[in-house]
Design an enzyme around this catalytic site. Sequence first.
Site, PDB file in Angstrom:
ATOM      1  N   SER A 144      -0.448   1.204 -13.104  1.00 46.96           N
ATOM      2  CA  SER A 144      -0.471  -0.242 -13.296  1.00 46.96           C
ATOM      3  C   SER A 144      -0.644  -0.599 -14.775  1.00 46.96           C
ATOM      4  CB  SER A 144      -1.574  -0.851 -12.423  1.00 46.96           C
ATOM      5  OG  SER A 144      -1.466  -2.245 -12.360  1.00 46.96           O
ATOM      6  N   ASP A 192       5.325  -3.375  -3.627  1.00 45.13           N
ATOM      7  CA  ASP A 192       4.618  -3.716  -4.853  1.00 45.13           C
ATOM      8  C   ASP A 192       5.365  -4.820  -5.592  1.00 45.13           C
ATOM      9  OD1 ASP A 192       3.251  -3.748  -7.269  1.00 45.13           O
ATOM     10  OD2 ASP A 192       3.695  -1.663  -7.786  1.00 45.13           O
ATOM     11  N   HIS A 237       0.916  -1.727  -4.085  1.00 44.17           N
ATOM     12  CA  HIS A 237       0.305  -1.501  -5.394  1.00 44.17           C
ATOM     13  C   HIS A 237      -1.124  -0.987  -5.192  1.00 44.17           C
ATOM     14  CE1 HIS A 237       0.372  -2.132  -9.746  1.00 44.17           C
ATOM     15  NE2 HIS A 237      -0.908  -2.462  -9.631  1.00 44.17           N
TER      16      HIS A 237
END
Length: 312
Positions: A160, A255, A285
Amino acid sequence: MRGIVSPKLTDFLAVANNNIALAKQNNVQFTPSILRENLNKLGGLMSDSPSVNYVADKVFTLIDRTIAARVYSPAPDKPLPVLVHFHGGGHMCGSVALYDPICRHLASIAHCVVISVEYRLAPEYPYPAGLNDCEHALIHYAQLLDDVNHQDSVTIIGDSAGGAICTSLSMKSLTDKRLHIDQQILIYPSVDYTLTSPSLDSNGSGFLLETSRIKWYFEQYFQSTDSDILKQASPLYGAINANLPKTLIFTAGCDPLRYEGFAYANALSTAGVEVEHHSFDGMIHAYMLLHDLVKEECITTYQHIAEFMAKS
């Protein structure tokens, strides 16, 4: 196209979505403390935390600050490859402590030295403070390995926001020769701060990470909504050529960042960079923080990382 989530995550998402709906109904506003607390709760879903022979808390000492880090090695007497780890959390959440189980898995399964960096977080320390910390750690990582045998090869890894840090450093390494990066590993990376990715619409609600929260993260990080600033900071729109490091990318089908991961992989490949891309279509995610729920997918991810590291 909207992702189809794995049945393994159905109950988890039902609870998460109910909590999100209640917060909106009660007009609960985002705050750093609330979001940090919520992310830290996911630590309860990482009960599988393997033993590693060497674990030590270290520190980089600078003139104006220190940068904490945690070093892991499954065999401190053996010359193992180095993996410098930058955690996720939207540039304002996450910590070395939360990611400790992940780093233990990385060290033991990929059989490497892991350095997990405790970089500064927004909004207390906005862009580029955290990125500067990670840059310093990458340049001076060997300072923390005086009692740990290691190879000279360096791989950077991040999920991320940590993926954003990796790609930003890789981009800078094209002109700054102090930054030596042999490989980068990106797990559902954030590489586009402009909020124009199509998957932000298709996957931007119902899958834990929502587009509204991403936007708020970026506002805290940059202290600006200027589109030129956001685009200039986005690795997807930066310098991409064949001199970027060999790259391993993981994306998740549910995601909101899915498309930008694909776009970055395609851009690298087109430029002549060696790219390996794995898509976990039923995952959301932050699935690596949900180990107890999706153990098979997490272990498979670690195994792909181990294989990638072994080829270096």
